[in-house]
Design a protein around this motif. Structure first.
Motif, short mmCIF file in Angstrom:
data_model
loop_
_atom_site.label_atom_id
_atom_site.label_comp_id
_atom_site.label_asym_id
_atom_site.label_seq_id
_atom_site.Cartn_x
_atom_site.Cartn_y
_atom_site.Cartn_z
N ARG A 85 28.87 34.97 14.08
CA ARG A 85 29.15 33.72 14.78
C ARG A 85 30.66 33.45 14.90
O ARG A 85 31.09 32.73 15.80
CB ARG A 85 28.38 32.63 14.12
N SER B 86 33.35 35.99 14.88
CA SER B 86 34.08 36.97 15.68
C SER B 86 33.41 37.26 17.01
O SER B 86 34.06 37.77 17.93
CB SER B 86 34.23 38.28 14.89
N GLY B 87 32.10 36.98 17.12
CA GLY B 87 31.36 37.33 18.33
C GLY B 87 30.96 38.79 18.36
O GLY B 87 30.36 39.25 19.35
N THR C 192 33.99 24.45 23.52
CA THR C 192 33.09 25.54 23.90
C THR C 192 33.83 26.87 23.96
O THR C 192 35.03 26.93 24.23
CB THR C 192 32.44 25.29 25.27
N ARG C 193 33.09 27.94 23.68
CA ARG C 193 33.57 29.29 23.88
C ARG C 193 32.35 30.15 24.20
O ARG C 193 31.20 29.72 24.02
CB ARG C 193 34.31 29.83 22.66
N THR C 194 32.57 31.36 24.68
CA THR C 194 31.46 32.21 25.09
C THR C 194 31.47 33.53 24.34
O THR C 194 32.51 34.03 23.91
CB THR C 194 31.50 32.50 26.60
N VAL C 195 30.26 34.08 24.18
CA VAL C 195 30.07 35.42 23.64
C VAL C 195 29.35 36.22 24.72
O VAL C 195 28.27 35.81 25.18
CB VAL C 195 29.23 35.39 22.34
N ASP C 196 29.92 37.33 25.12
CA ASP C 196 29.33 38.11 26.21
C ASP C 196 28.04 38.79 25.78
O ASP C 196 28.05 39.64 24.88
CB ASP C 196 30.33 39.17 26.70
N TYR D 228 28.87 25.70 21.44
CA TYR D 228 29.38 24.34 21.55
C TYR D 228 29.62 23.78 20.15
O TYR D 228 28.70 23.67 19.35
CB TYR D 228 28.39 23.47 22.32
N GLN D 229 30.88 23.46 19.85
CA GLN D 229 31.27 22.91 18.55
C GLN D 229 32.03 21.61 18.78
O GLN D 229 33.24 21.62 19.03
CB GLN D 229 32.14 23.92 17.79
N ARG E 269 38.76 23.14 20.75
CA ARG E 269 38.17 23.73 21.93
C ARG E 269 36.66 23.68 21.76
O ARG E 269 36.10 24.43 20.99
CB ARG E 269 38.65 25.17 22.10
N VAL F 12 26.85 30.56 25.26
CA VAL F 12 27.88 29.53 25.15
C VAL F 12 27.73 28.84 23.79
O VAL F 12 26.63 28.39 23.43
CB VAL F 12 27.76 28.50 26.28
#
Length: 468
Positions: free
Chosen positions: A258, A260-261, A224-228, A216-217, A222, A214
């Motif tokens: 960081r 593009s994931g 939070t976003r996630t990287v699988d 957090y910025q 937005r 996860v």
């Protein structure tokens, strides 16, 4: 709170580097620096007696004791917070909850604030102190600034940021992460449990949440976003914050973009790791195995496991000092290992040093730094290319990339912003393209410019001229 002009310039340059999807300090990492005058950047390690007493300074890489002397004894300590080298102060929390500072110039000790439960240092050297009532006080050039809002509870991690705010990751599972500043309302976000890491600038926090990472910025629309990433266990950022390292439960280490994931590279570790720790220049990554008292040393540029050393793991050690010196506890002693040599041989020992707290510094007393600069000059004169153009100066490296187009694009963006940037091509096939600023007439001018950047940088010498 408005930033000072030099901080505003630093923030603008840092934002440009981080916002450029092609740039950053490393595409994989900054390559290991070859043996040259560049490897003699001033480096030392401060020995802070945990039970109180006089601090002592040791030179890197051989751990010979410096001529520097403390004038006053430190009290018994709970934690060393960090150092502001521009102000020449090392901050610590003592056993009685006082925030204190050791002045490296005078050798004297000063109390800044009482009843402090936790503290952190930001990328610009500002110190954030949280008192027992949750009140946050930021010290900017020794001047206190009290935040409007309070922290709701204790934290397991605190991160100062380049914009003057503080990010707190709560100790309680039922509490939200908080981001607050002196004149801004507190922002909150629900984050999972897991190992946490922040970029050097504090603009992004990563949490290893088992099934994903996860991000957090706080300043983004937005948050939070996630990287699988399956079974993520530990996280760390490259010095520029451009690359994210993730260790998984299967013994893998991923290098992730960081922005593009995308997973750029996978490195096989000897087993699962539960903590990761990088160095200031992005050349090395230390991994703590899930079991046992040992440390895996990863050459971040090549992805090679450089070696395994026996050592415990604490908040101060193991650590990389200078460009290629590993500091660790070995029994009752402090040991230095040479990361540039096969087998990681010992380069120095401080007997009885394991009981104390250690803080690597990119600093030496003025007289010793002058001696180092003289040695640098002599070495540069003896190794400089005779075909070097007149007036070839000294440069400041700010980024590194394996992709020449990315490096060139970043240099172009910096030049468009009024920064004198260019690219150093690799001398060998396994090295990277380096983005540098300059030239500067002297090392002192380059180092002074580096202090205003708000991000990691280091000096490179005339024989490493940029491509025309």
């Amino acid at each position: 709170m408005a930033l000072a002009p030099e901080c505003a310039r630093a923030a603008a340059l840092a934002a440009l580097v981080l916002a450029t999807g092609c740039g950053g300090r490393s595409t994989t990492a900054v390559p290991r620096l070859p043996e040259s005058p560049r490897a003699t950047t001033p480096a030392s390690v401060l020995r802070v007696p945990r039970g109180g007493g006089l601090a002592r300074l040791y030179r890197i890489p051989d751990l010979s004791e410096s001529e520097w002397k403390a004038r006053e004894k430190l009290p018994a300590l709970k934690q060393v917070v960090g150092g502001d080298l521009e102000q020449r102060i090392v901050f610590a929390l003592d056993a009685k909850r006082n925030l204190i500072g050791l002045d490296l110039e005078s050798g004297h000790v000063r109390t800044f604030l009482p009843e402090v439960r936790e503290a952190a240092i930001g990328p610009d050297g500002s110190v954030y102190a949280v008192d027992t009532g949750g009140v946050v006080t930021q010290f900017v050039r020794r001047a206190p600034v009290r935040f409007r809002d309070r922290l709701a509870g204790t934290s397991r991690a605190l991160y100062g940021t380049m914009d003057g705010s503080l990010i707190a990751i709560p100790a309680s599972e039922r509490s939200d992460a908080e981001a607050l500043g002196p004149d801004q309302a507190t922002g909150r976000a629900a984050l999972p449990r897991g190992d946490a890491a922040a970029t050097f600038l504090g603009d992004l926090v990563a949490i290893a949440a088992d099934s994903a990472v996860v991000l957090y910025q706080p300043q983004a629309k937005r948050a939070t976003r996630t990287v699988d990433v399956e079974h993520a266990r530990a996280v760390a950022f490259s010095p520029s914050g451009h690359r994210l390292y993730v260790a998984d439960a299967g013994g893998g280490l991923r290098i992730i973009d960081r922005f593009s994931g995308e997973t750029l590279k996978r490195i096989a570790l000897p087993g699962p790791a539960r903590e990761l720790r990088g160095d200031f220049y992005g050349a090395w990554l230390l991994a703590r195995p899930e079991r046992g008292d040992s440390v895996w040393v990863v050459d971040a540029a090549s992805g090679r496991i450089a070696g395994t050393v026996l050592s415990g793991w604490s908040y101060d050690l193991p650590a990389v000092a200078g460009h290629h010196t590993l500091l660790l506890r070995a029994g009752a002693d402090l040991s230095a290992r040479d990361l540039s040599a096969e087998g990681l041989p010992s380069s120095g020992t401080v007997e009885g040093g394991a009981a104390d707290i250690w803080l690597p510094l990119a600093w030496l007393p003025a007289t010793e730094e002058a001696q180092l600069a003289a040695a640098d000059s002599a070495a540069a004169d003896s190794t400089a290319d005779s075909a070097a153009p007149a007036g070839a100066g000294i440069y400041l490296q700010v980024s590194s990339s394996r992709n020449p187009s990315w490096a060139g694009e970043l240099a172009d963006k910096l030049k468009a912003a009024g920064v004198p940037a260019s690219v150093l091509p690799p001398k060998q096939g396994d090295e990277a393209y380096r983005v540098v600023l300059g030239p500067y007439a002297t090392r002192e001018q380059a180092e002074a410019a580096g202090k205003t950047l708000g991000m990691p940088s280091f000096v490179v010498t005339p024989q490493d001229r940029p491509a025309q």
